[in-house]
Design a protein around this motif. Structure first.
Motif, PDB file in Angstrom:
ATOM      1  N   UNK A  78     -32.044  86.016  66.094  1.00 55.93           N
ATOM      2  CA  UNK A  78     -31.090  85.594  67.113  1.00 55.93           C
ATOM      3  C   UNK A  78     -30.212  84.430  66.655  1.00 55.93           C
ATOM      4  N   UNK A  79     -30.051  84.288  65.351  1.00 56.28           N
ATOM      5  CA  UNK A  79     -29.235  83.181  64.844  1.00 56.28           C
ATOM      6  C   UNK A  79     -27.778  83.266  65.293  1.00 56.28           C
ATOM      7  N   UNK A  80     -27.318  84.461  65.683  1.00 60.47           N
ATOM      8  CA  UNK A  80     -25.933  84.603  66.146  1.00 60.47           C
ATOM      9  C   UNK A  80     -25.793  84.340  67.638  1.00 60.47           C
ATOM     10  N   UNK A  81     -26.905  84.100  68.336  1.00 67.26           N
ATOM     11  CA  UNK A  81     -26.859  83.861  69.778  1.00 67.26           C
ATOM     12  C   UNK A  81     -27.286  82.443  70.139  1.00 67.26           C
ATOM     13  N   UNK A  82     -28.093  81.840  69.281  1.00 76.33           N
ATOM     14  CA  UNK A  82     -28.777  80.595  69.644  1.00 76.33           C
ATOM     15  C   UNK A  82     -27.818  79.415  69.674  1.00 76.33           C
ATOM     16  N   UNK A 134     -18.745  78.702  75.550  1.00 74.26           N
ATOM     17  CA  UNK A 134     -17.794  77.827  74.854  1.00 74.26           C
ATOM     18  C   UNK A 134     -18.271  77.503  73.438  1.00 74.26           C
ATOM     19  N   UNK A 135     -19.535  77.144  73.308  1.00 72.82           N
ATOM     20  CA  UNK A 135     -20.065  76.779  71.992  1.00 72.82           C
ATOM     21  C   UNK A 135     -20.036  77.976  71.046  1.00 72.82           C
ATOM     22  N   UNK A 136     -20.339  79.161  71.560  1.00 70.78           N
ATOM     23  CA  UNK A 136     -20.320  80.369  70.722  1.00 70.78           C
ATOM     24  C   UNK A 136     -18.906  80.813  70.363  1.00 70.78           C
ATOM     25  N   UNK A 171     -27.472  74.334  62.939  1.00 69.94           N
ATOM     26  CA  UNK A 171     -27.100  74.395  61.527  1.00 69.94           C
ATOM     27  C   UNK A 171     -27.247  75.801  60.956  1.00 69.94           C
ATOM     28  N   UNK A 172     -28.170  76.585  61.499  1.00 76.01           N
ATOM     29  CA  UNK A 172     -28.408  77.928  60.946  1.00 76.01           C
ATOM     30  C   UNK A 172     -27.516  78.992  61.576  1.00 76.01           C
ATOM     31  N   UNK A 173     -26.537  78.572  62.409  1.00 76.29           N
ATOM     32  CA  UNK A 173     -25.693  79.526  63.119  1.00 76.29           C
ATOM     33  C   UNK A 173     -25.057  80.522  62.150  1.00 76.29           C
ATOM     34  N   UNK A 174     -25.010  81.781  62.555  1.00 78.81           N
ATOM     35  CA  UNK A 174     -24.259  82.771  61.781  1.00 78.81           C
ATOM     36  C   UNK A 174     -23.559  83.704  62.763  1.00 78.81           C
TER      37      UNK A 174
END
Length: 450
Positions: free
Chosen positions: A240-244, A364-366, A400-403
């Motif tokens: 879930x790195x693309x959602x968190x 907003x953050x995403x 930091x791990x966002x993708x």
């Protein structure tokens, strides 16, 4: 204390109370949408908090049993207008403390039309001290104590008046804040109101209290909102790195003696709670007010937005009205405050309000907020206030791990930022736990309702 992430959010449209939808329908719609957004089923949820103000003692169970009867702890929360955020904090704290890997917060409200009132006539109201203090202060200044209008409106209007008297702000500043929020909400399909009065029209509208006109006041509303939060280990184990979105800082405060000892109408609005909550949240996140780009704050009445600028440290004490003069509270300014339209325009279903803020700020953050999107969001701040009292401030940011990955439109099947749909039976079945009853008390459509 471990890190906590929002992995899924959902909201109903906030709407005028018409008695057309039951609270359990509102709550389950929001929860189903949040679980779909997270890509997990209710089996994964280990604890839940349900927020609402008007209702019997186990409404949360009635809402969530539709998703499954898994035996998890479900705690029902009532903290006045900060109820939804208080439920959110309970879910966040459970994950941060290691008590759960995944938790759900849901808030909902089915309200009666008109001004807020107590459901109980046989006991003392919890805010009796605040109302008594307001009368004493206004008596000492030879103001009329026979003012009419809703009690909460009188408190916030009086707080705004004191700010004008002490620091030179004008009523026009409050009119401009209301007009700004209504303008923002014109692009928000979830908003209760989408009309766009000028600030002059706000000032000339029907009076509700001594200082407030109708467009300066939040309406009563029906609605639901929800958030799923999880640990970093859960996020990575489930891809879930693309959602968190990281909950980088949070705080829940209640009143201190300054509420009464200051003999100040500004303090009666909960300003001290907001100051202390924001300082704690900033410190936890390791940032300051200048590091924030977008804010959803508790503008239950237009004066409280201006008072909150001060309390959140956006301005030096007594200079909040200069933010309005510079346009630093809207698109193109230093911050965008209430891009959703705020409580005044988006609506204010008490139990759902705080979680609705989390819904908008997560998008907003995403970078998924559609027509409401603020450019280059790094940090987003939520402020949710309940007189009597409790205040929650939360700070969200990309981890930091966002993708970059799948969009919410792909998960929901529609553009979640620019389009509102109800849930279907297929949606409900997609996220229901294996341990569930086939009995579903609410009416869920075969096709999504627009």
């Amino acid at each position: 204390m471990g890190k906590v992430y929002v992995i899924g959010v959902g909201s109903t449209k906030f709407d005028k109370p018409r008695g057309q939808r039951e609270y359990d329908e509102l709550g389950v719609e929001a929860a189903v949408k949040a679980l779909i957004d997270a890509g997990v089923t209710y089996d994964k949820v280990e604890t839940a908090a349900a927020g609402y103000v008007y209702g019997d003692s186990t409404c949360g169970q009635r809402v969530l049993y539709q998703l499954g009867m898994t035996g998890i702890p479900i705690v029902n929360v009532n903290n006045n207008c900060s109820t939804g955020s208080s439920a959110f904090v309970m879910a966040v704290n459970a994950v941060a403390a290691g008590q759960a890997e995944c938790a759900l917060a849901v808030g909902f409200e089915r309200m009666a039309p008109g001004s807020l009132g107590s459901a109980y006539k046989d006991r003392l109201p919890p805010m009796e001290g605040t109302h008594r203090q307001l009368v004493e202060i206004e008596n000492s200044k030879n103001y009329s104590t026979k003012e009419t209008g809703p009690g909460a409106g009188r408190i916030f209007g009086a707080g705004g008046l004191e700010y004008c008297e002490r620091y030179g702000a004008k009523q026009e500043h409050f009119y401009k804040i209301a007009a700004k929020n209504h303008l923002h909400s014109a692009k928000n399909p979830y908003s209760q109101f989408r009309f766009t009065p000028t600030w002059q029209e706000v000032g000339n509208a029907r009076k509700i209290t001594r200082e407030l006109t109708l467009p300066m006041c939040s309406p009563t509303s029906d609605g639901g909102a929800a958030a799923v939060v999880a640990s970093e280990a859960f996020v990575k184990a489930n891809g879930l790195e693309d959602r968190a979105v990281e909950v980088a800082g949070w705080a829940l405060t209640t009143d201190a003696p300054l509420l009464y000892d200051a003999k100040s109408r500004i303090e009666l609005t909960g300003a001290d709670m907001a100051r202390r909550a924001s300082k704690k949240a900033y410190a936890m996140a390791g940032i300051g007010p200048n590091d924030v780009q977008v804010i959803e704050l508790h503008d239950c009445f237009a004066p409280n937005e201006l008072l909150t600028y001060d309390a959140l440290g956006l301005s030096k004490p007594g200079e909040a009205h200069h933010i309005v003069d510079r346009g630093d509270n809207t698109y193109g300014g230093k911050w965008v405050v209430n891009p959703s339209g705020g409580l005044e325009s988006k609506g204010h279903p008490l139990g759902a309000t705080g979680l609705g803020m989390i819904f908008y700020l997560t998008l907003q953050v995403r970078g998924e907020a559609g027509d409401l999107q603020v450019p280059n969001v790094r940090n987003a701040l939520q402020h949710n206030l309940g007189l009597g009292g409790a205040c929650v401030v939360s700070i969200l940011r990309k981890p930091e791990f966002w993708k970059k990955g799948s969009t919410s439109a792909q998960r929901y099947g529609y553009n979640v930022a620019n389009e509102v749909r109800g849930i279907t039976k297929a949606d409900l079945n997609k996220v229901r736990a294996r341990q569930h009853s086939d009995y579903v008390p609410v009416k869920v459509a075969d096709q999504a309702r627009l």
